[in-house]
Design an enzyme around this catalytic site. Sequence first.
Site, PDB file in Angstrom:
ATOM      1  N   LEU A 270      35.709  42.179  36.268  1.00 27.10           N
ATOM      2  CA  LEU A 270      36.165  41.114  35.375  1.00 27.10           C
ATOM      3  C   LEU A 270      37.045  41.662  34.241  1.00 27.10           C
ATOM      4  O   LEU A 270      37.382  40.947  33.312  1.00 27.10           O
ATOM      5  CB  LEU A 270      34.972  40.347  34.795  1.00 27.10           C
ATOM      6  CG  LEU A 270      34.089  39.640  35.836  1.00 27.10           C
ATOM      7  CD1 LEU A 270      32.889  38.982  35.159  1.00 27.10           C
ATOM      8  CD2 LEU A 270      34.883  38.590  36.609  1.00 27.10           C
TER       9      LEU A 270
ATOM     10  N   ASP B  72      45.263  44.383  34.832  1.00 29.25           N
ATOM     11  CA  ASP B  72      44.187  43.988  33.905  1.00 29.25           C
ATOM     12  C   ASP B  72      44.655  44.056  32.452  1.00 29.25           C
ATOM     13  O   ASP B  72      44.430  43.129  31.674  1.00 29.25           O
ATOM     14  CB  ASP B  72      42.974  44.917  34.057  1.00 29.25           C
ATOM     15  CG  ASP B  72      42.160  44.587  35.283  1.00 29.25           C
ATOM     16  OD1 ASP B  72      42.710  43.951  36.199  1.00 29.25           O
ATOM     17  OD2 ASP B  72      40.975  44.971  35.326  1.00 29.25           O
TER      18      ASP B  72
END
Length: 303
Positions: free
Chosen positions: A92, A138
């Site tokens: 995540l 990311d």
Amino acid sequence: MITCSAPGKVYLFGEHAVVYGEPAVCCAVDIRTRVSVAPADSVIISSSLGTTGIDFETHPYVSAVVERFRELSSLKGVSIRIVSEIPVGSGLGSSAAVTIATIKALDALLETGLELDEIARMGHEVEQRIQGAASPTDTYVCTMGGVVMIPQRKKLELIDCGIVIGNTNIFSSTKELVSNVAELNESFPDVIGPVLSSIGKMSLVGEGSVNSKDYVSVGKLMNINQGLLDAIGVGCSELSSFTYAARNNGAYGAKITGAGGGGCMVAIAPRERVGDVADAIASAGGDVVVTEATDIGVREESR
Ligand code: PMV
């Protein structure tokens, strides 16, 4: 004291295929890591993992950021406190979020005047230093926020529905899964090549559906993407069971997010069905995070 925060992320489409140059669509989600900094005589880094000085075992990303700022400024001591809502090591984007929030906080404290793209670039360099190899995805999404198509770095419309994440809590090594896919591709290039390019096409078709806020179509495409991720061997029985639980309880669509083999899945759902989807994933054994997309990338929260 200055506090900055940065969001986590999920992949709507395109993980793994992106490694082969195909487009992917990532979405910043409103689970955040907050980093507070204050002047101090020495370097003190504290988080749920403990309190250390510069320590590449316990706080590798933050330690690398501090070292980078020592090259840019006269920084000697600083107190850094990390509080994170993002589960660690689950795909995540927890490492990108702590890296980017720390860069922004030190930038504010030391008045180094970094632009957002410089923050994203420095974050990527820090991830590369710590991980050996890292895609810029990311750190870019977490800096800029919103829904982003990569590698084009194109912003799409924000997703305006519920997002439910199911964590298997099964460790998954991105490096190992990427290398498994490479092996499969070498053994069966005529089979796997078209699968990877189909995943890329999904991102391009998905772009239109995201921009027109057609979440029924986004969900259908996510389900197809999930089938293809299974086909390249990055699924596992828990991820399948959570995705079916989500789909059978009102989600528009559900798929793995990130490297797979464990880690997390993501479902999008009408807001009125989010509770049902969350309960179904929890009943199937997942740790659930209910969230929304966010346009807010890294930001200063208070000083
Ligand atoms: O699980 P994560 O968030 O590290 O995502 C991995 C995404 C891959 O496409 C599998 C690898 C990559 O570097 O893009």
